[in-house]
Design a protein around this motif. Structure first.
Motif, PDB file in Angstrom:
ATOM      1  N   VAL B 118       1.076  -1.147  -0.031  1.00  0.00           N
ATOM      2  CA  VAL B 118       0.071  -0.151   0.094  1.00  0.00           C
ATOM      3  C   VAL B 118       0.723   1.245   0.071  1.00  0.00           C
ATOM      4  CG1 VAL B 118      -1.736   1.171   1.162  1.00  0.00           C
ATOM      5  CG2 VAL B 118      -1.588  -1.130   1.374  1.00  0.00           C
ATOM      6  N   PRO B 119       1.305   1.706  -1.180  1.00  0.00           N
ATOM      7  CA  PRO B 119       2.302   2.839  -1.238  1.00  0.00           C
ATOM      8  C   PRO B 119       1.400   4.144  -0.827  1.00  0.00           C
ATOM      9  CG  PRO B 119       1.794   2.219  -3.350  1.00  0.00           C
ATOM     10  CD  PRO B 119       1.121   1.155  -2.464  1.00  0.00           C
ATOM     11  N   GLY B 120       2.327   5.143  -0.431  1.00  0.00           N
ATOM     12  CA  GLY B 120       1.793   6.437  -0.074  1.00  0.00           C
ATOM     13  C   GLY B 120       2.697   6.873   1.131  1.00  0.00           C
ATOM     14  N   CYS B 121       2.688   8.375   1.385  1.00  0.00           N
ATOM     15  CA  CYS B 121       3.266   8.909   2.233  1.00  0.00           C
ATOM     16  C   CYS B 121       2.772   9.865   3.185  1.00  0.00           C
ATOM     17  CB  CYS B 121       4.597   9.315   1.634  1.00  0.00           C
ATOM     18  SG  CYS B 121       5.853   9.807   2.681  1.00  0.00           S
ATOM     19  N   PRO B 122       1.931   9.525   3.980  1.00  0.00           N
ATOM     20  CA  PRO B 122       1.374   8.162   4.261  1.00  0.00           C
ATOM     21  C   PRO B 122       0.147   7.856   3.291  1.00  0.00           C
ATOM     22  CG  PRO B 122       0.538   9.684   5.917  1.00  0.00           C
ATOM     23  CD  PRO B 122       1.372  10.447   4.851  1.00  0.00           C
ATOM     24  N   PRO B 123      -0.134   6.694   3.237  1.00  0.00           N
ATOM     25  CA  PRO B 123      -1.507   6.253   2.436  1.00  0.00           C
ATOM     26  C   PRO B 123      -2.746   6.857   3.185  1.00  0.00           C
ATOM     27  CG  PRO B 123      -0.649   4.322   3.266  1.00  0.00           C
ATOM     28  CD  PRO B 123       0.477   5.392   3.551  1.00  0.00           C
ATOM     29  N   ARG B 124      -3.839   6.901   2.409  1.00  0.00           N
ATOM     30  CA  ARG B 124      -4.954   7.236   3.115  1.00  0.00           C
ATOM     31  C   ARG B 124      -5.499   6.303   3.881  1.00  0.00           C
ATOM     32  NH1 ARG B 124     -10.136   9.863   0.418  1.00  0.00           N
ATOM     33  NH2 ARG B 124     -10.437  10.910   2.234  1.00  0.00           N
ATOM     34  N   PRO B 125      -6.400   6.543   4.982  1.00  0.00           N
ATOM     35  CA  PRO B 125      -6.930   5.318   5.670  1.00  0.00           C
ATOM     36  C   PRO B 125      -7.843   4.348   4.635  1.00  0.00           C
ATOM     37  CG  PRO B 125      -7.147   7.208   6.915  1.00  0.00           C
ATOM     38  CD  PRO B 125      -6.605   7.823   5.596  1.00  0.00           C
ATOM     39  N   GLN B 126      -8.498   5.014   3.898  1.00  0.00           N
ATOM     40  CA  GLN B 126      -9.294   4.164   2.972  1.00  0.00           C
ATOM     41  C   GLN B 126      -8.509   3.250   2.212  1.00  0.00           C
ATOM     42  OE1 GLN B 126     -10.031   7.333   3.283  1.00  0.00           O
ATOM     43  NE2 GLN B 126     -12.296   7.924   3.151  1.00  0.00           N
ATOM     44  N   ALA B 127      -7.389   3.827   1.787  1.00  0.00           N
ATOM     45  CA  ALA B 127      -6.280   2.824   0.661  1.00  0.00           C
ATOM     46  C   ALA B 127      -5.601   1.800   1.819  1.00  0.00           C
ATOM     47  CB  ALA B 127      -5.114   3.693   0.441  1.00  0.00           C
ATOM     48  N   ILE B 128      -5.584   1.983   3.205  1.00  0.00           N
ATOM     49  CA  ILE B 128      -5.027   0.902   3.915  1.00  0.00           C
ATOM     50  C   ILE B 128      -5.980  -0.060   4.111  1.00  0.00           C
ATOM     51  CG2 ILE B 128      -4.385   0.540   6.447  1.00  0.00           C
ATOM     52  CD1 ILE B 128      -3.219   3.216   6.649  1.00  0.00           C
ATOM     53  N   ILE B 129      -7.344   0.456   4.257  1.00  0.00           N
ATOM     54  CA  ILE B 129      -8.709  -0.424   4.438  1.00  0.00           C
ATOM     55  C   ILE B 129      -8.742  -1.476   3.041  1.00  0.00           C
ATOM     56  CG2 ILE B 129     -11.118  -0.730   4.471  1.00  0.00           C
ATOM     57  CD1 ILE B 129     -10.994   1.585   6.364  1.00  0.00           C
ATOM     58  N   ASP B 130      -8.325  -0.879   1.950  1.00  0.00           N
ATOM     59  CA  ASP B 130      -8.288  -1.557   0.625  1.00  0.00           C
ATOM     60  C   ASP B 130      -7.138  -2.608   0.835  1.00  0.00           C
ATOM     61  OD1 ASP B 130     -10.220  -0.301  -0.855  1.00  0.00           O
ATOM     62  OD2 ASP B 130      -9.032   1.016  -1.638  1.00  0.00           O
ATOM     63  N   GLY B 131      -6.091  -2.171   1.425  1.00  0.00           N
ATOM     64  CA  GLY B 131      -4.897  -3.137   1.473  1.00  0.00           C
ATOM     65  C   GLY B 131      -5.230  -4.295   2.481  1.00  0.00           C
ATOM     66  N   ILE B 132      -5.921  -4.255   3.533  1.00  0.00           N
ATOM     67  CA  ILE B 132      -6.296  -5.210   4.307  1.00  0.00           C
ATOM     68  C   ILE B 132      -7.274  -6.071   3.664  1.00  0.00           C
ATOM     69  CG2 ILE B 132      -7.611  -5.579   6.655  1.00  0.00           C
ATOM     70  CD1 ILE B 132      -6.464  -3.001   7.559  1.00  0.00           C
ATOM     71  N   ILE B 133      -8.354  -5.404   2.878  1.00  0.00           N
ATOM     72  CA  ILE B 133      -9.361  -6.555   2.169  1.00  0.00           C
ATOM     73  C   ILE B 133      -8.526  -7.230   1.419  1.00  0.00           C
ATOM     74  CG2 ILE B 133     -10.974  -6.365   0.509  1.00  0.00           C
ATOM     75  CD1 ILE B 133     -12.116  -3.959   2.105  1.00  0.00           C
ATOM     76  N   GLU B 134      -7.493  -6.786   0.438  1.00  0.00           N
ATOM     77  CA  GLU B 134      -6.801  -7.588  -0.408  1.00  0.00           C
ATOM     78  C   GLU B 134      -6.087  -8.616   0.442  1.00  0.00           C
ATOM     79  OE1 GLU B 134      -6.983  -6.238  -3.607  1.00  0.00           O
ATOM     80  OE2 GLU B 134      -6.196  -8.119  -4.324  1.00  0.00           O
ATOM     81  N   ALA B 135      -5.228  -8.357   1.502  1.00  0.00           N
ATOM     82  CA  ALA B 135      -4.673  -9.202   2.225  1.00  0.00           C
ATOM     83  C   ALA B 135      -5.727 -10.378   2.977  1.00  0.00           C
ATOM     84  CB  ALA B 135      -4.222  -8.453   3.546  1.00  0.00           C
ATOM     85  N   ILE B 136      -7.084  -9.984   3.272  1.00  0.00           N
ATOM     86  CA  ILE B 136      -8.133 -10.903   3.697  1.00  0.00           C
ATOM     87  C   ILE B 136      -7.954 -11.788   2.561  1.00  0.00           C
ATOM     88  CG2 ILE B 136     -10.402 -11.336   4.222  1.00  0.00           C
ATOM     89  CD1 ILE B 136     -10.038  -8.587   5.801  1.00  0.00           C
ATOM     90  N   LYS B 137      -8.253 -11.394   1.125  1.00  0.00           N
ATOM     91  CA  LYS B 137      -8.361 -12.401   0.125  1.00  0.00           C
ATOM     92  C   LYS B 137      -7.112 -13.496   0.124  1.00  0.00           C
ATOM     93  CE  LYS B 137     -11.191  -9.390  -2.645  1.00  0.00           C
ATOM     94  NZ  LYS B 137     -10.770  -8.064  -3.484  1.00  0.00           N
ATOM     95  N   ILE B 138      -6.170 -12.940   0.033  1.00  0.00           N
ATOM     96  CA  ILE B 138      -4.906 -13.865   0.116  1.00  0.00           C
ATOM     97  C   ILE B 138      -4.851 -14.928   1.173  1.00  0.00           C
ATOM     98  CG2 ILE B 138      -2.350 -13.859   0.110  1.00  0.00           C
ATOM     99  CD1 ILE B 138      -2.463 -11.028  -1.275  1.00  0.00           C
ATOM    100  N   TRP B 139      -5.245 -14.304   2.596  1.00  0.00           N
ATOM    101  CA  TRP B 139      -5.143 -15.041   3.680  1.00  0.00           C
ATOM    102  C   TRP B 139      -6.166 -16.042   3.706  1.00  0.00           C
ATOM    103  CZ3 TRP B 139      -8.325 -14.059   8.660  1.00  0.00           C
ATOM    104  CH2 TRP B 139      -7.708 -14.946   9.613  1.00  0.00           C
ATOM    105  N   GLU B 140      -7.308 -16.070   2.907  1.00  0.00           N
ATOM    106  CA  GLU B 140      -8.573 -17.089   2.873  1.00  0.00           C
ATOM    107  C   GLU B 140      -7.760 -18.151   2.111  1.00  0.00           C
ATOM    108  OE1 GLU B 140     -11.632 -15.912   0.840  1.00  0.00           O
ATOM    109  OE2 GLU B 140     -12.998 -17.658   1.451  1.00  0.00           O
ATOM    110  N   THR B 141      -6.987 -18.071   1.213  1.00  0.00           N
ATOM    111  CA  THR B 141      -6.391 -19.212   0.468  1.00  0.00           C
ATOM    112  C   THR B 141      -5.449 -20.004   1.208  1.00  0.00           C
ATOM    113  OG1 THR B 141      -4.749 -17.769  -0.475  1.00  0.00           O
ATOM    114  CG2 THR B 141      -6.651 -17.742  -1.847  1.00  0.00           C
ATOM    115  N   ARG B 142      -5.006 -19.494   2.089  1.00  0.00           N
ATOM    116  CA  ARG B 142      -3.854 -19.937   3.191  1.00  0.00           C
ATOM    117  C   ARG B 142      -4.377 -20.904   4.279  1.00  0.00           C
ATOM    118  NH1 ARG B 142       0.735 -15.492   3.041  1.00  0.00           N
ATOM    119  NH2 ARG B 142       0.848 -15.146   0.541  1.00  0.00           N
ATOM    120  N   LEU B 143      -5.711 -20.176   4.569  1.00  0.00           N
ATOM    121  CA  LEU B 143      -6.301 -20.732   5.954  1.00  0.00           C
ATOM    122  C   LEU B 143      -6.465 -22.327   5.695  1.00  0.00           C
ATOM    123  CD1 LEU B 143      -8.888 -18.152   7.203  1.00  0.00           C
ATOM    124  CD2 LEU B 143      -7.053 -19.565   8.610  1.00  0.00           C
TER     125      LEU B 143
END
Lengths: 165, 143, 321
Positions: B118-143
């Motif tokens: 999630v690049p940015g200096c700093p990223p917006r909170p919304q962008a961070i939430i985007d990143g967390i959602i993306e991470a959850i998608k990846i996490w689901e495949t590993r669970l």
């Protein structure tokens, strides 16, 4: 505790203020500095942006077959400082209000803003040169007459020659 | 059955943040996603936890300074699998404005596998939430 | 034979085991939701604690190299077992009688300290310095909230005992039975200080915000449970949920067990409503409107106010009879 309790109870009846963002629309403040956008048609390759870029995100280099210049902005080291936009004489580079920067690791090095400036040949001698954009003319001259319009297609050397004549 | 369980489990990602020599800008933005009612990250079932042993999604900020490197690597090892790493801000991703400094050993993906940036200096909170959602998608495949 | 079958049913399905776990987790979910609303947030869904548990069972378990393995593994089980036994001692008026033997209040008192002891064992066995700090703080907390609890229990036991012509009765079912006949102790003005003392005791034993000193997550990173992960951590969470049911159930049984009528389902709902009110008063509101205090402040606080309140009740009971 009592004063906090008062605030907490008031909050309970006011209802949540949460932005519905991941599920709904959010707001974007005006003038938000987001991802930069590049317009190759307006660029004159002065390399000012490359020079001032705080994060070293911008690179302008000649492509391998020497047919033009390539502009690359890697978002992953851009700090959204806006110096490039400030110093760009033709405003070819602008910051948009797009803040959606999250991407996966495999796209890390593909997460760039690219542009290509194709060289044009000088109308007189034929040497390849960076095209002079109309934005630059507008900035340099109050009114663009036909004489200037003709000079625009000449390389710097031919322009000097013509000026001396 | 396992699939169903991981479908349920993916709605409870606990976040853990590592500050790898950050300037604190990204950390403040991370704190806003949890503490400011506007960006309530708890809606997604997330919770910031204090211990690396409870974490699922690791949020790394900062350019990985030479002094902090060993500690960050040790912390990362202590997080139980399956885990997902998110790099927040330009510093852990590329070094940002600190790149090529003698005190920086990053970028961070030289040492630990990063999944989402999630690049940015700093990223917006919304962008961070985007990143967390993306991470959850990846996490689901590993669970 | 049927007696033992009954006991096992009570232990595993209702009111212990499954029912208590679901109830406790639901209460925790409601607590989280209300806290979020107090802070003008949307908050997690009500079933979030269930999801957390499912998630935790699918995580890897990491044991520190320097930990004492046996103690480290047994600690979560100890607390969980203690609580699951404690749940069946709590009678639900009009629905469930409880185990009728004299002295179950004393057993409950000892069982109630088991989760805290489990935390202490786990924290000290984990060999983490944060665990050790958490251990000592948990110990101080336990010492400070045990005294008012003991006094409150003694007051209630004396009250009921004196009224029924004995000395003190430490049987929870007798206490509930007495209240069903003579009206709830809630409406007796001599018992009000004891009730307040018990309400102050609840956040202390549950480890919520002003008194979450042993598990302060921003300070000693969750202290004793710092090194736990995966299903062992899930056991601690379950223990906490069960403890909530036990502590709130004890408050209901001691002060206001009055059922609504003859209907079992209605009584159960009424019981749940009482839980909810207690939860909001003694945990949620306290949690949102205070900040964490220091361990010595908590110690002094518990030895001053709840103890004094319980003592007032005790004296009033002895004088008035």
């Amino acid at each position: 505790m009592a004063s906090f309790l008062k605030i907490a109870l008031r909050n309970l009846f006011k209802g949540p203020t949460t932005d519905p963002y991941p599920f709904g629309e959010t707001f974007v403040p005006k003038g938000l500095r987001g991802k930069a956008k590049y317009n190759a048609a307006a660029c004159i390759a002065c390399r000012m942006c490359e020079y001032v870029c705080a994060g070293g995100a911008i690179q302008i280099r000649e492509v391998a077959d020497k047919s033009g210049l390539e502009f690359i902005l890697w978002h992953n080291t851009c700090t959204f400082c806006g110096l490039c936009e400030y110093y760009c004489p033709t405003k070819a580079i602008r910051l948009t209000e797009d803040y959606h920067t999250a991407h996966r690791q495999e796209d890390k090095y593909r997460y760039v803003e690219k542009g290509f400036i194709k060289y044009v040949n000088c109308a007189e001698c034929g040497t390849p040169m960076v095209p002079i954009s109309p934005e630059l003319l507008q900035r340099a001259y109050r009114q663009v007459n036909r004489e200037i319009e003709r000079l625009r297609h000449l390389c710097p050397k031919c322009r000097q020659k013509r000026a001396l004549r | 059955m396992t699939k169903l369980l991981s479908k349920i489990a993916k709605r409870s990602p606990w976040l853990y943040r590592i500050n790898a020599g950050s300037c604190n800008g990204c950390d403040v933005e991370l704190a806003t996603t949890a503490c400011i009612p506007r960006y309530d990250v708890e809606r997604l079932g997330c919770k910031y936890c204090g211990s690396p042993k409870h974490a699922d999604i690791v949020l790394i900020t900062g350019p990985l300074t030479a002094r902090v490197r060993e500690k960050v690597l040790r912390l990362y090892e202590e997080i139980p699998d399956p885990k997902v790493t998110v790099a927040i801000g330009v510093c852990p991703i590329s070094g940002g404005v600190f790149r090529d400094s003698y005190a920086i050993t990053g970028p961070i993906d030289n040492y630990i596998p990063v999944d989402v940036n999630v690049p940015g200096c700093p990223p917006r909170p919304q962008a961070i939430i985007d990143g967390i959602i993306e991470a959850i998608k990846i996490w689901e495949t590993r669970l | 034979m049927t007696d033992i079958g009954h006991l096992i049913f009570n232990l595993l399905i209702f009111p212990g085991g499954l029912f208590a776990i679901v109830l406790g987790l639901l209460l925790m979910g409601i607590d989280r939701k209300i806290v979020a609303r107090f802070q003008r947030r949307v908050g997690p869904p009500l079933y979030q604690p269930f999801i957390d548990l499912v998630k935790l069972t699918r995580k890897e378990i990491i044991v520190p190299e320097t930990a004492h393995l046996q103690a480290f593994r047994l600690a979560p089980l100890l607390g969980f077992a203690g609580m699951i036994v404690a749940v069946i001692l709590i009678p639900i008026a009009g629905v469930y009688q409880g185990l009728e033997f004299s002295g179950d209040l004393l057993v409950l008192l000892y069982l109630l300290s088991l989760p805290a002891i489990a935390l202490m064992i786990g924290g000290s066995a984990s060999s983490s310095p944060f665990g050790a700090v958490g251990f000592s703080r948990e110990m101080v907390m336990m010492m400070s909230y045990e005294l008012p609890l003991l006094l409150v229990l003694l007051t209630v036991a004396l009250k009921v005992g004196l009224k029924t012509g004995g000395i003190a009765t430490f049987s929870l079912s007798k206490i509930v039975g007495f209240q069903l006949e003579n009206g709830a102790l809630l409406f007796d003005y001599t018992m009000l200080p004891a009730l307040v003392a018990f309400l102050i005791f609840i956040p202390g034993t549950m480890g919520v915000v002003p008194f979450d000193i042993p598990e302060a997550e921003t300070e000693i990173v969750e202290g004793p449970i710092l090194e736990y992960s995966g299903s062992w951590l899930a056991l601690f969470k379950l223990t906490n949920a069960l403890k909530m049911v036990v502590v709130l159930g004890l408050a209901v049984a001691l002060f206001f067990p009055t059922p609504l009528g003859e209907n079992t389902m209605l009584n159960l709902l009424w019981y749940f409503l009482k839980y909810l009110i207690l939860l909001v008063i003694s945990i949620t509101i306290v949690r949102t409107s205070t900040g964490r205090i220091r361990i010595d402040q908590a110690f002094k606080f518990y030895l001053k106010y709840p103890t004094a309140l319980a003592l007032i009740s005790l004296v009033l009971t002895l004088v008035k009879g």
